[in-house]
Design an enzyme around this catalytic site. Structure first.
Site, PDB file in Angstrom:
ATOM      1  N   GLU A   1      -5.626  -4.222  10.681  1.00 61.51           N
ATOM      2  CA  GLU A   1      -4.585  -3.222  10.878  1.00 61.51           C
ATOM      3  C   GLU A   1      -4.865  -2.413  12.134  1.00 61.51           C
ATOM      4  O   GLU A   1      -5.632  -1.439  12.092  1.00 61.51           O
ATOM      5  CB  GLU A   1      -4.526  -2.277   9.669  1.00 61.51           C
TER       6      GLU A   1
ATOM      7  N   GLY B   1       2.459   2.735  10.682  1.00 61.85           N
ATOM      8  CA  GLY B   1       3.422   3.813  10.481  1.00 61.85           C
ATOM      9  C   GLY B   1       4.134   4.248  11.750  1.00 61.85           C
ATOM     10  O   GLY B   1       4.803   5.275  11.766  1.00 61.85           O
TER      11      GLY B   1
ATOM     12  N   ASN C   1       0.874  -1.177   0.000  1.00 60.37           N
ATOM     13  CA  ASN C   1       0.000   0.000   0.000  1.00 60.37           C
ATOM     14  C   ASN C   1       0.909   1.224   0.000  1.00 60.37           C
ATOM     15  O   ASN C   1       1.444   1.603   1.036  1.00 60.37           O
ATOM     16  CB  ASN C   1      -0.895  -0.030   1.246  1.00 60.37           C
TER      17      ASN C   1
ATOM     18  N   HIS D   1      -9.558   1.566   4.621  1.00 62.82           N
ATOM     19  CA  HIS D   1      -8.296   1.753   5.335  1.00 62.82           C
ATOM     20  C   HIS D   1      -8.518   2.736   6.480  1.00 62.82           C
ATOM     21  O   HIS D   1      -9.311   3.669   6.358  1.00 62.82           O
ATOM     22  CB  HIS D   1      -7.225   2.272   4.371  1.00 62.82           C
TER      23      HIS D   1
ATOM     24  N   LYS E   1       0.175   4.275  -0.425  1.00 62.71           N
ATOM     25  CA  LYS E   1      -0.453   5.516   0.058  1.00 62.71           C
ATOM     26  C   LYS E   1      -0.120   6.657  -0.922  1.00 62.71           C
ATOM     27  O   LYS E   1      -0.064   6.412  -2.121  1.00 62.71           O
ATOM     28  CB  LYS E   1      -0.008   5.809   1.500  1.00 62.71           C
TER      29      LYS E   1
ATOM     30  N   GLU F   1      -6.890   5.164   7.486  1.00 68.72           N
ATOM     31  CA  GLU F   1      -6.682   6.568   7.127  1.00 68.72           C
ATOM     32  C   GLU F   1      -7.927   7.134   6.444  1.00 68.72           C
ATOM     33  O   GLU F   1      -8.266   8.301   6.609  1.00 68.72           O
ATOM     34  CB  GLU F   1      -5.425   6.703   6.253  1.00 68.72           C
TER      35      GLU F   1
ATOM     36  N   SER G   1       3.284  -1.678  10.398  1.00 72.53           N
ATOM     37  CA  SER G   1       4.731  -1.769  10.603  1.00 72.53           C
ATOM     38  C   SER G   1       5.304  -3.158  10.288  1.00 72.53           C
ATOM     39  O   SER G   1       6.218  -3.622  10.976  1.00 72.53           O
ATOM     40  CB  SER G   1       5.107  -1.333  12.019  1.00 72.53           C
TER      41      SER G   1
END
Ligand code: PGA
Length: 253
Positions: A167, A173, A9, A95, A11, A97, A212
């Site tokens: 996730e 991250g 991914n 996701h 991003k 985000e 991560s």
């Protein structure tokens, strides 16, 4: 029984040129890989060029988002038929985000997942709790809520096409990976939910871990019984790093 699936991914990273250079280098590094499905999710502007660079390889193309409608007055959005047209076999939906930064609800994610399935694109449906939710012992309740909402429109016949990505938001991250045991605990809960919802097909649905994931921790995560793959952000931006993740078996201790 479940073919492992490792997905990158990216991003909001990489120009068209950078994306194509990655795809060419990565394809060479994994030319002999047969044990797993490999997927790359570039930003929209790079999809067509990466599709060209991946032609004839075993690496599949994914989008990072989609709008549920086929066409219409939805400025800034991209439809499932457009993803089919550019060569996407997968699309990431829900996701964290998108849920947290762009306010997307599970009901909206459900529409996206159903629209993708109707067009033959496999949805990678993301779920995961925040740190506050974990610390309040609400992890399973949050996951159940997100699964119930996000998969509301998936029929048992189509369920095997879906990939779930667990996730935990606190691991994305941050360099703070869930331990294999913590991840497996959540994956087992998700597996149980999928079996209840879809019957035997629940055993066939791949569940990726994301947060991560790196070349040096992927093998122990993949060794867990209900972890069937990884959705990788930061460590997927370098071809050698993502190739090492795909080749996790070679690093297994
Ligand atoms: P990360 O991102 O690997 O950089 O933690 C994973 C993701 O958000 O899909």
């Amino acid at each position: 029984m479940r073919v492992p699936i490792l997905a990158a991914n990216w991003k909001m990273h990489k120009t068209i040129g950078e994306a194509v250079a990655f795809a060419q280098a990565f394809a060479l590094l994994v030319v002999d890989v047969a044990h797993a499905e490999m997927v790359i999710a570039p930003p929209f502007p790079a999809l067509a060029a990466v599709a060209g660079a991946l032609r004839g390889t075993r690496v599949a193309l994914a989008a990072q988002n989609v709008h549920p409608e086929k066409q219409g007055a939805f400025t800034g959005e991209v439809s499932p038929p457009m993803l089919v047209d550019v060569g996407c076999g997968y699309a990431i939906v829900g996701h964290s985000e998108r849920r947290h930064l762009f306010g997307e609800s599970s009901a909206f994610v459900a529409k996206k997942a159903a629209a993708l399935l109707a067009h033959g694109v496999r949805p990678i449906v993301c779920v995961g709790e925040t740190l506050d939710e974990r610390e309040a012992s609400r992890t399973f309740a949050v996951l159940e809520d997100q699964l119930t909402g996000s998969l509301a429109a998936v029929s048992p016949e189509k369920a095997a096409e879906v990939v779930i990505a667990y996730e935990p938001v606190w691991a994305i991250g941050t360099g703070r990976t869930a331990t294999p045991a913590i991840a497996q605990e959540a994956h087992a809960m998700i597996r149980g939910w999928l079996q209840k919802r879809f019957g035997a097909t629940g055993d066939a649905i791949r569940i990726q871990y994301g947060g991560s994931v790196k070349p040096d921790n992927v093998a122990e995560l993949m060794a867990q019984p209900d972890i069937d793959g990884a959705l990788v952000g930061g460590a997927s931006l370098e071809a050698a790093s993502f190739a090492a993740i795909v080749r996790y078996q070679e690093n297994a201790k």
